[in-house]
Enzyme design. Sequence first.
Site, PDB file in Angstrom:
ATOM      1  N   LYS A 194     -14.722  31.609  26.759  1.00 51.67           N
ATOM      2  CA  LYS A 194     -14.771  31.294  25.333  1.00 51.67           C
ATOM      3  C   LYS A 194     -16.208  31.396  24.814  1.00 51.67           C
ATOM      4  O   LYS A 194     -16.473  32.016  23.802  1.00 51.67           O
ATOM      5  CB  LYS A 194     -14.196  29.890  25.127  1.00 51.67           C
ATOM      6  CG  LYS A 194     -14.159  29.483  23.683  1.00 51.67           C
ATOM      7  CD  LYS A 194     -13.560  28.093  23.518  1.00 51.67           C
ATOM      8  CE  LYS A 194     -13.876  27.578  22.125  1.00 51.67           C
ATOM      9  NZ  LYS A 194     -13.395  26.238  21.867  1.00 51.67           N
ATOM     10  N   GLU A 200     -21.010  30.200  35.955  1.00 59.77           N
ATOM     11  CA  GLU A 200     -20.178  30.732  37.040  1.00 59.77           C
ATOM     12  C   GLU A 200     -19.583  32.086  36.638  1.00 59.77           C
ATOM     13  O   GLU A 200     -19.611  33.057  37.398  1.00 59.77           O
ATOM     14  CB  GLU A 200     -19.024  29.763  37.365  1.00 59.77           C
ATOM     15  CG  GLU A 200     -19.445  28.442  37.984  1.00 59.77           C
ATOM     16  CD  GLU A 200     -19.728  27.356  36.948  1.00 59.77           C
ATOM     17  OE1 GLU A 200     -20.025  27.690  35.772  1.00 59.77           O
ATOM     18  OE2 GLU A 200     -19.656  26.175  37.318  1.00 59.77           O
ATOM     19  N   GLY A 252     -10.740  25.474  25.034  1.00 60.00           N
ATOM     20  CA  GLY A 252     -10.585  26.229  26.284  1.00 60.00           C
ATOM     21  C   GLY A 252      -9.313  25.874  27.034  1.00 60.00           C
ATOM     22  O   GLY A 252      -8.573  26.746  27.491  1.00 60.00           O
ATOM     23  N   ARG A 253      -9.010  24.596  27.172  1.00 58.06           N
ATOM     24  CA  ARG A 253      -7.856  24.188  27.982  1.00 58.06           C
ATOM     25  C   ARG A 253      -6.536  24.337  27.230  1.00 58.06           C
ATOM     26  O   ARG A 253      -5.478  23.993  27.764  1.00 58.06           O
ATOM     27  CB  ARG A 253      -8.051  22.762  28.498  1.00 58.06           C
ATOM     28  CG  ARG A 253      -8.378  21.736  27.422  1.00 58.06           C
ATOM     29  CD  ARG A 253      -8.906  20.448  28.034  1.00 58.06           C
ATOM     30  NE  ARG A 253      -9.348  19.484  27.028  1.00 58.06           N
ATOM     31  CZ  ARG A 253     -10.563  19.456  26.491  1.00 58.06           C
ATOM     32  NH1 ARG A 253     -11.463  20.358  26.831  1.00 58.06           N
ATOM     33  NH2 ARG A 253     -10.882  18.533  25.593  1.00 58.06           N
ATOM     34  N   GLU A 338      -9.640  16.316  31.156  1.00 59.95           N
ATOM     35  CA  GLU A 338     -10.764  16.742  30.309  1.00 59.95           C
ATOM     36  C   GLU A 338     -10.514  16.318  28.868  1.00 59.95           C
ATOM     37  O   GLU A 338     -11.449  16.102  28.101  1.00 59.95           O
ATOM     38  CB  GLU A 338     -10.969  18.266  30.395  1.00 59.95           C
ATOM     39  CG  GLU A 338     -12.298  18.724  29.821  1.00 59.95           C
ATOM     40  CD  GLU A 338     -12.658  20.168  30.157  1.00 59.95           C
ATOM     41  OE1 GLU A 338     -13.531  20.397  31.025  1.00 59.95           O
ATOM     42  OE2 GLU A 338     -12.067  21.082  29.556  1.00 59.95           O
ATOM     43  N   HIS A 369       6.110  15.715  53.021  1.00 60.56           N
ATOM     44  CA  HIS A 369       5.665  15.662  54.414  1.00 60.56           C
ATOM     45  C   HIS A 369       4.175  15.386  54.511  1.00 60.56           C
ATOM     46  O   HIS A 369       3.567  15.628  55.550  1.00 60.56           O
ATOM     47  CB  HIS A 369       6.047  16.963  55.122  1.00 60.56           C
ATOM     48  CG  HIS A 369       7.532  17.144  55.170  1.00 60.56           C
ATOM     49  ND1 HIS A 369       8.313  16.622  56.177  1.00 60.56           N
ATOM     50  CD2 HIS A 369       8.379  17.719  54.284  1.00 60.56           C
ATOM     51  CE1 HIS A 369       9.588  16.906  55.930  1.00 60.56           C
ATOM     52  NE2 HIS A 369       9.656  17.561  54.786  1.00 60.56           N
ATOM     53  N   LYS A 497     -23.985  20.248  34.314  1.00 67.27           N
ATOM     54  CA  LYS A 497     -24.410  21.634  34.061  1.00 67.27           C
ATOM     55  C   LYS A 497     -25.923  21.688  33.870  1.00 67.27           C
ATOM     56  O   LYS A 497     -26.606  22.555  34.402  1.00 67.27           O
ATOM     57  CB  LYS A 497     -23.758  22.167  32.779  1.00 67.27           C
ATOM     58  CG  LYS A 497     -22.293  22.515  32.895  1.00 67.27           C
ATOM     59  CD  LYS A 497     -21.822  23.132  31.579  1.00 67.27           C
ATOM     60  CE  LYS A 497     -20.325  23.213  31.497  1.00 67.27           C
ATOM     61  NZ  LYS A 497     -19.835  23.642  30.196  1.00 67.27           N
TER      62      LYS A 497
END
Length: 531
Positions: A194, A200, A252-253, A338, A369, A497
């Site tokens: 965005k 990254e 973004g999310r 977030e 399990h 960050k």
Amino acid sequence: MWDDLHAHHADIADRRFETLLDRDRARDFSVGLGGVLFDYSKTNIDATGRALLIGLLEASGLAERRAAMFAGDRINETEGRAVLHTALRNLDGGPVLVDGVDVMPGVRDTLARMEALARAVRDGGMRGAGGPITDVVNIGIGGSDLGPRMGTLALAPYHDGPRCHFVANVDPADLGGVLAVCDPATTLVIVASKTFTTIETMTNAAAAKAWMGAAVADPGAQFVALSSAVDRAQAFGIAAERVFGFEDWVGGRYSMWGPIGLSMMIAIGPAHFRAFLRGGAAMDAHFRTAPWLRNMPAMLALTGIWHNQICGHATRAVLPYDNRLGRLPAYLQQLEMESNGKRISMDGQVLATHSGPIVWGEPGTNGQHAFYQLIHQGTQVVPCEFLVAARGHEPQMQDQHRLLVANCLAQSEALMRGRSQDEARAKIADRFDGAELERQAAHRVFPGNRPSTTLAYPQLTPEILGNIIALYEHRVFVEGVVLGINSYDQWGVELGKELATALQPIVAGADASGKDGSTAGLVDFLRKSGL
Ligand code: F6P
């Protein structure tokens, strides 16, 4: 309102909710929409508690907030932004205004451009230097990764386009592993960011460009950008016609419905992607119009508030009995944590209640399990949210699917019923007696009375996935409004960050003595170990 709810909870906390559960309650304490059913009858919420919860929701001003969101008001107040991801799926609806301007023509235009590109990639009209595109690599992180990654896996039965890979981590192992199985001459790289500044993504994108540049003459021609920073994407070397922009009113999310969903669209095709959008839009229409009692996002949210803020259960588990929803818990971790993992309310005060719960989970039956031991017999209660389809996508294996469904239903029943000391004793009385019988039986007791909800649907189709994702988005919104939180900013990711940027020269060799003793010591150790 909160006090009334806490007082009511204190009155009924020890009640076994199993005693409430007849067929009428199952009908009354569930909400349907199309083929989807949300059942919250296996909880300790009763008619009184529910009325109090709805009162809380009404007092929070949710109706006004909901209207403000859909009207394009800047409800993301700390960033001064509207919140209109719903416009991305409003294809059959009317205009959506931001500052008096209808955003829908732009949304439709971008969707049409995405569809043209997706078709070209799928039918070979768009080629790499070495031939038709065989592999698509989406480079993005957080909201620019989790949605399309989760959705592409969820809709694998519809995946008839090129292979899709997702790279998020700055750890070179992530990109390196994907590039090792791709041919640069037939790979399309999608840089999804965005902001087009995320370290990254920018680092991985530059590395991917270098990898491709070593093999093909014009690597930029095999790159696509998805971003609201169109100028930055172009400066990276991606031509304007392959940059798909979106506005700052898409968080973004919440962005997988628009350009960020391009990799998923290439995988499943534009028609199925549109069905996904339609599923989201159907949930929007329901959320806007259904009375609270019959409103699925509202009741899902109130169930969450009951368990976290009223009962004090710190986490909730999302347990899809649908293997292809394997990335849903990770997706929801960002969406919910977030959005609502905040400590300051919209009016700037420290919250008087806990905010969003810790969300985690794994597909059933695998979790059975592993961590279900704690869910059944641990000392902390974990409200469980099960998801299950009536049918899988393997019609020849429907019997096996029924075994999956039986497991899902068995778990919610077991959590509710538990097993008493008498029952446990009876099961092993042929093997033990006396004090040893009591001791062994105690280990086999299940306290029960542990709440769960179940979201059931016919089959995981694109439309149903759209229903489910929009349901969770609106649930987050409702919980945020009730708690007085701005669900659409994310200041809590910033400090780390900044410190990472400051640490880069230090890990590259600069003096670490200005750092705290622990950090300096770790740098020292890593240097000696080969950093
Ligand atoms: O660091 C958090 C975050 O800003 C998320 O909100 C976002 O989804 C992610 O980073 C990626 O951001 P971008 O799409 O701008 O690269």
